[in-house]
Design a protein around this motif. Structure first.
Motif, PDB file in Angstrom:
ATOM      1  N   ALA A 191       0.860  -1.130   0.055  1.00  0.00           N
ATOM      2  CA  ALA A 191       0.002  -0.277  -0.131  1.00  0.00           C
ATOM      3  C   ALA A 191       0.803   1.205   0.087  1.00  0.00           C
ATOM      4  O   ALA A 191       0.493   2.215  -0.630  1.00  0.00           O
ATOM      5  CB  ALA A 191      -0.862  -0.118   1.177  1.00  0.00           C
ATOM      6  N   ALA A 192       1.862   1.127   0.900  1.00  0.00           N
ATOM      7  CA  ALA A 192       2.920   2.263   0.910  1.00  0.00           C
ATOM      8  C   ALA A 192       3.460   2.617  -0.431  1.00  0.00           C
ATOM      9  O   ALA A 192       3.723   3.842  -0.889  1.00  0.00           O
ATOM     10  CB  ALA A 192       3.840   2.205   1.682  1.00  0.00           C
ATOM     11  N   ALA A 193       3.835   1.590  -1.091  1.00  0.00           N
ATOM     12  CA  ALA A 193       4.409   1.590  -2.551  1.00  0.00           C
ATOM     13  C   ALA A 193       3.353   2.213  -3.581  1.00  0.00           C
ATOM     14  O   ALA A 193       3.811   2.837  -4.376  1.00  0.00           O
ATOM     15  CB  ALA A 193       4.742   0.252  -3.350  1.00  0.00           C
ATOM     16  N   LEU A 194       2.252   2.190  -3.214  1.00  0.00           N
ATOM     17  CA  LEU A 194       1.171   2.988  -4.061  1.00  0.00           C
ATOM     18  C   LEU A 194       0.791   4.300  -3.593  1.00  0.00           C
ATOM     19  O   LEU A 194      -0.045   4.933  -4.335  1.00  0.00           O
ATOM     20  CB  LEU A 194      -0.340   2.131  -4.090  1.00  0.00           C
ATOM     21  N   GLY A 195       1.450   4.647  -2.695  1.00  0.00           N
ATOM     22  CA  GLY A 195       1.287   6.083  -2.140  1.00  0.00           C
ATOM     23  C   GLY A 195       0.227   6.378  -1.028  1.00  0.00           C
ATOM     24  O   GLY A 195      -0.183   7.507  -0.690  1.00  0.00           O
ATOM     25  N   ALA A 196      -0.123   5.183  -0.415  1.00  0.00           N
ATOM     26  CA  ALA A 196      -1.197   4.957   0.861  1.00  0.00           C
ATOM     27  C   ALA A 196      -0.354   5.374   2.020  1.00  0.00           C
ATOM     28  O   ALA A 196       0.686   4.821   2.243  1.00  0.00           O
ATOM     29  CB  ALA A 196      -2.103   3.928   0.881  1.00  0.00           C
ATOM     30  N   ALA A 197      -0.844   6.037   3.072  1.00  0.00           N
ATOM     31  CA  ALA A 197      -0.382   5.783   4.518  1.00  0.00           C
ATOM     32  C   ALA A 197      -1.043   4.646   5.074  1.00  0.00           C
ATOM     33  O   ALA A 197      -1.814   4.013   4.791  1.00  0.00           O
ATOM     34  CB  ALA A 197      -0.972   7.039   5.280  1.00  0.00           C
ATOM     35  N   THR A 198      -0.371   4.042   5.894  1.00  0.00           N
ATOM     36  CA  THR A 198      -0.754   2.690   6.721  1.00  0.00           C
ATOM     37  C   THR A 198      -0.710   2.860   8.051  1.00  0.00           C
ATOM     38  O   THR A 198       0.081   3.459   8.578  1.00  0.00           O
ATOM     39  CB  THR A 198       0.292   1.740   6.050  1.00  0.00           C
ATOM     40  N   VAL A 199      -1.714   2.165   8.626  1.00  0.00           N
ATOM     41  CA  VAL A 199      -1.958   1.783   9.939  1.00  0.00           C
ATOM     42  C   VAL A 199      -1.574   0.374  10.305  1.00  0.00           C
ATOM     43  O   VAL A 199      -2.861  -0.248   9.771  1.00  0.00           O
ATOM     44  CB  VAL A 199      -2.890   2.455  10.572  1.00  0.00           C
ATOM     45  N   ILE A 200      -0.840  -0.150  10.929  1.00  0.00           N
ATOM     46  CA  ILE A 200      -0.596  -1.624  11.209  1.00  0.00           C
ATOM     47  C   ILE A 200      -1.650  -1.699  12.493  1.00  0.00           C
ATOM     48  O   ILE A 200      -1.417  -1.266  13.470  1.00  0.00           O
ATOM     49  CB  ILE A 200       0.579  -1.885  11.542  1.00  0.00           C
ATOM     50  N   ASP A 201      -2.592  -2.685  12.316  1.00  0.00           N
ATOM     51  CA  ASP A 201      -3.482  -2.904  13.596  1.00  0.00           C
ATOM     52  C   ASP A 201      -3.430  -4.210  14.086  1.00  0.00           C
ATOM     53  O   ASP A 201      -2.708  -5.193  13.714  1.00  0.00           O
ATOM     54  CB  ASP A 201      -5.017  -2.665  13.212  1.00  0.00           C
ATOM     55  N   ASP A 202      -3.842  -4.477  15.219  1.00  0.00           N
ATOM     56  CA  ASP A 202      -3.721  -5.940  15.839  1.00  0.00           C
ATOM     57  C   ASP A 202      -4.455  -6.963  15.322  1.00  0.00           C
ATOM     58  O   ASP A 202      -5.705  -6.833  14.966  1.00  0.00           O
ATOM     59  CB  ASP A 202      -4.246  -5.740  17.334  1.00  0.00           C
ATOM     60  N   ALA A 203      -4.146  -7.631  14.751  1.00  0.00           N
ATOM     61  CA  ALA A 203      -4.572  -9.066  14.016  1.00  0.00           C
ATOM     62  C   ALA A 203      -5.674  -9.490  15.057  1.00  0.00           C
ATOM     63  O   ALA A 203      -6.842  -9.940  13.953  1.00  0.00           O
ATOM     64  CB  ALA A 203      -3.442 -10.271  13.852  1.00  0.00           C
ATOM     65  N   ALA A 204      -5.893  -9.387  16.099  1.00  0.00           N
ATOM     66  CA  ALA A 204      -6.968 -10.026  16.799  1.00  0.00           C
ATOM     67  C   ALA A 204      -8.003  -8.936  16.967  1.00  0.00           C
ATOM     68  O   ALA A 204      -9.156  -9.189  17.584  1.00  0.00           O
ATOM     69  CB  ALA A 204      -6.372 -10.269  18.169  1.00  0.00           C
ATOM     70  N   ALA A 205      -7.818  -7.713  16.620  1.00  0.00           N
ATOM     71  CA  ALA A 205      -8.711  -6.352  16.727  1.00  0.00           C
ATOM     72  C   ALA A 205     -10.110  -6.848  15.753  1.00  0.00           C
ATOM     73  O   ALA A 205      -9.679  -7.454  14.627  1.00  0.00           O
ATOM     74  CB  ALA A 205      -8.074  -5.247  16.781  1.00  0.00           C
ATOM     75  N   ASP A 206     -10.996  -6.449  16.148  1.00  0.00           N
ATOM     76  CA  ASP A 206     -12.297  -6.667  15.040  1.00  0.00           C
ATOM     77  C   ASP A 206     -12.111  -5.517  14.131  1.00  0.00           C
ATOM     78  O   ASP A 206     -11.543  -4.505  14.394  1.00  0.00           O
ATOM     79  CB  ASP A 206     -13.456  -6.793  15.731  1.00  0.00           C
TER      80      ASP A 206
END
Length: 214
Positions: A70-85
């Protein structure tokens, strides 16, 4: 009419889990469900990035691979918790956007509308801009594919199940979008995917299926 609705610019949050439990109802031989979710999401991101009304695209995901793509496409990213809904992940991303830019108009577009085009997104956001909060339901009229909130207003994401009713109960105004709009065609089942391929998927999804010999 909300002030300056005709000139509204948007930050779009795209939630894409990208984990082994993603797209569990959509089984494609030779393709992992997480791969499908990531390819669908990349097509949504690409469409958002090309939409005229979208100034910032923010991806919330539990997949480091997707975050890098996503970052390579120019988007900002937020890594979330895999366990979060899903809704908690969306709310967290929205809070981060609001903290950085309190004046942002924020929309959320689901990450599995892999047919969507920039024009579809611009059309929906132009209609949404006239309301404090708005929603676009899926083509079945049960789920939700987009919610929006103008600057200064909180979001109340309720994706999953009969989310159209839930979002309306929280004050989201349903906007009139062509029932055949690609934005409304989310991909949950094999039937959905067959129909989407007939109309034309995005580049990442098409490439994944072609590489799998499908």
């Amino acid at each position: 009419m909300w002030p300056e609705a005709d000139r509204a610019e948007w930050t779009v949050v795209v939630p894409i889990r990208g984990t082994s439990t993603s797209k569990s109802r959509l089984v494609v031989d030779g393709v992992a469900s997480s791969e499908l979710a990531i390819a669908f999401g990349l097509d949504v991101i690409a469409a958002c990035r090309a939409a005229r009304s979208v100034t910032r695209t923010v991806v919330t995901t539990a997949s480091p691979y997707l975050a890098a793509a996503a970052a390579a496409l120019g988007a900002a990213t937020v890594i979330d918790d895999a366990a979060a809904d899903l809704n908690s992940s969306i709310s967290s991303a929205v809070r981060r956007v609001r903290a950085l830019d309190p004046r942002a108009n924020i929309a959320v577009i689901v990450g599995d509308v892999a047919m969507v085009t920039p024009a579809d997104i611009d059309e929906a956001l132009a209609a949404a801009a006239a309301h404090p909060r708005a929603l676009v339901c899926d083509r079945q009229g049960v789920g939700t594919v987009l919610i929006s909130a103008r600057a200064g207003l909180a979001h109340h994401p309720r994706f999953g199940g009969v989310s159209r009713v839930s979002h309306r109960a929280w004050g989201y105004r349903e906007i009139d979008i062509d029932p055949h709009s690609r934005l409304r065609h989310d991909l949950d089942t094999q039937v959905d995917l067959v129909e989407a391929r007939a109309r034309g998927l995005g580049a990442a999804s098409s490439r994944l299926l072609a590489d799998a010999g499908l």
